[in-house]
Enzyme design. Structure first.
Site, short mmCIF file in Angstrom:
data_model
loop_
_atom_site.label_atom_id
_atom_site.label_comp_id
_atom_site.label_asym_id
_atom_site.label_seq_id
_atom_site.Cartn_x
_atom_site.Cartn_y
_atom_site.Cartn_z
N PRO A 1 5.76 -1.65 -4.83
CA PRO A 1 4.75 -1.04 -3.71
C PRO A 1 4.14 -2.11 -2.81
O PRO A 1 3.95 -3.13 -3.35
CB PRO A 1 3.69 -0.25 -4.77
N MET A 2 4.65 -2.06 -1.63
CA MET A 2 4.31 -2.96 -0.69
C MET A 2 3.62 -2.30 0.65
O MET A 2 4.40 -1.35 1.32
CB MET A 2 5.36 -3.61 -0.07
N THR A 3 2.35 -2.49 0.99
CA THR A 3 1.48 -1.93 1.73
C THR A 3 1.82 -2.34 3.41
O THR A 3 2.28 -3.43 3.36
CB THR A 3 0.07 -2.11 1.78
N GLN B 1 2.38 5.53 -5.45
CA GLN B 1 1.31 4.59 -5.92
C GLN B 1 -0.06 5.28 -5.43
O GLN B 1 -0.16 5.26 -4.34
CB GLN B 1 1.37 3.20 -5.55
N HIS C 1 -2.62 2.67 -9.44
CA HIS C 1 -2.77 1.17 -9.34
C HIS C 1 -4.20 0.66 -9.78
O HIS C 1 -5.12 0.96 -9.42
CB HIS C 1 -2.83 1.13 -7.55
N GLY C 2 -3.96 -0.14 -10.73
CA GLY C 2 -4.87 -0.66 -11.59
C GLY C 2 -4.97 -2.03 -11.64
O GLY C 2 -5.50 -2.71 -12.71
N ALA C 3 -4.68 -2.73 -10.59
CA ALA C 3 -4.40 -4.25 -10.34
C ALA C 3 -5.16 -4.77 -9.29
O ALA C 3 -5.78 -4.02 -8.50
CB ALA C 3 -3.02 -4.21 -10.47
N HIS C 4 -5.20 -6.27 -9.31
CA HIS C 4 -5.36 -6.71 -8.04
C HIS C 4 -6.87 -6.69 -7.42
O HIS C 4 -7.16 -6.98 -6.21
CB HIS C 4 -4.41 -6.59 -6.94
N TYR D 1 -8.69 -3.67 -6.96
CA TYR D 1 -8.88 -2.53 -6.66
C TYR D 1 -9.69 -1.79 -7.48
O TYR D 1 -10.09 -2.28 -8.72
CB TYR D 1 -7.73 -1.87 -6.04
#
Length: 346
Positions: free
Chosen positions: A29-31, A106, A149-152, A154
């Site tokens: 996934p790339m925003t 995602q 999305h459970g990373a970075h 957020y």
């Protein structure tokens, strides 16, 4: 090892839940912020279709936000709620499937504006419900699974991390107790989609504000951290690291995906500068592109079954045909990543 000696091992089928992928290459996934008003248009569908046409086994969409006032502070990030946005995603699914690909969204909440400590339990329940509604819509639209999305740093990760979760109720506590929110999101999504629909969880040690952050410091802690998430219904862990080749703990060469698979028995996705010589932080912090890098170490680790799938991000923005060129032995034709390409449509 010659890069091409065993590259075909990455093009073996892989099955999970009710889904079979044609190969092990995943689009990370790339925003990009190309969805005005939160609605993905035909250009977004074409963008993903091109990757499917060129042999990507599984596409994970850019982050798509749930229906909650704080879920996004960027107007061009796609929504996963509302008729217009959902119709746009239905078109994306159709285009990818018509090209022979598989795709999952995602599902994302960008995080608390203050601290997760400020959320009431009633608001937490509402957010969990919004995640489950998005999961239900993903299945209804014909997606092949979902990624949470459970990373970075957020929202889900804000509950995981001790620096952002100082709650003293049931959603706070030690590193195991802090998984409760994430586990309840997973359980609610599982209830919404049924037992066979794949659920992927992306998690990371590092945060957008702290690249040295650690949720856990030892394999034993990692095992205890992951157990409630497995019990809640995760099928695959997407283990986000900045450099896939780096060991996660001392006295072992296993990376985060390798340790996660070893400890849980669940399939894992590795990610982190695949095919490139600089990690993603060089792009965000310094605006630098990345030169191409050989992938022999990746293949060696894959053939040792340290992980099951390989996610590629910036390389697939730069070159929609990255996977097909790899399969055909044309890696010298890969297009290098340049930051300006993020602003373009491919």
């Amino acid at each position: 090892m010659n890069d091409m000696q065993s590259v075909q091992s990455l093009f073996e089928p892989f099955s999970f839940g009710g889904t079979t992928l044609s190969n092990r290459i995943v689009m990370a996934p790339m925003t990009r912020q190309f969805s005005p008003g939160g609605v993905p248009g035909p250009d977004v569908a074409a963008y993903y279709r091109r990757r499917a046409e060129n042999g990507v086994g599984l596409i994970i969409t850019e982050g798509t936000v749930i229906k909650h006032p704080d879920s996004s502070n960027q107007s061009n990030v796609p929504h996963f709620f509302g008729a217009d946005a959902l119709n746009g995603w239905a078109n994306v699914v159709t285009e990818v499937h018509n090209a022979g690909g598989k795709i999952i969204p995602q599902i994302w909440h960008m995080g608390a504006r203050g601290h997760v400590n400020d959320y009431s339990e009633s608001e937490i329940k509402a957010i969990i419900q919004a995640f489950s509604e998005a999961a239900f819509e993903a299945k209804r639209l014909g997606f092949d699974g979902i990624e949470l999305h459970g990373a970075h740093g957020y929202l889900i990760d804000q509950f995981f991390w001790e620096e952002t979760n100082r709650r003293r109720d049931q959603y706070g506590g030690d590193f195991v107790e802090r998984t409760r929110f994430g586990a309840e999101v997973i359980s609610a999504c599982r209830l919404a989609v049924g037992p066979e629909f794949p659920i992927v969880l992306r998690f990371s040690q590092w945060k957008g504000t702290d690249y040295t952050a650690k949720l856990v410091k030892t394999p034993n802690e990692l095992e205890r951290f992951l157990a409630p998430l497995v019990d809640a219904g995760v099928d695959i862990f997407h283990c986000s690291t900045r450099r896939f080749w780096e060991a996660e703990f001392e006295n072992s060469q296993l990376n985060l995906a390798g340790w996660t698979k070893k400890l849980t028995g669940k399939p894992t996705i590795t990610v982190g500068s695949v095919g490139l010589d600089r990690d993603v932080t060089s792009f965000f912090a310094e605006g630098k592109g990345a030169r191409l890098s050989r992938i022999d170490q990746l293949i060696e680790r894959f053939e040792r079954e340290e992980f099951d799938l390989v996610a590629v991000g910036r390389s697939l923005i730069a070159d929609p045909a990255w996977a097909s060129k790899l399969r055909e032995g044309r890696i010298d034709d890969w297009v290098p990543f340049d930051p300006e390409q993020v602003k373009k449509l491919y």
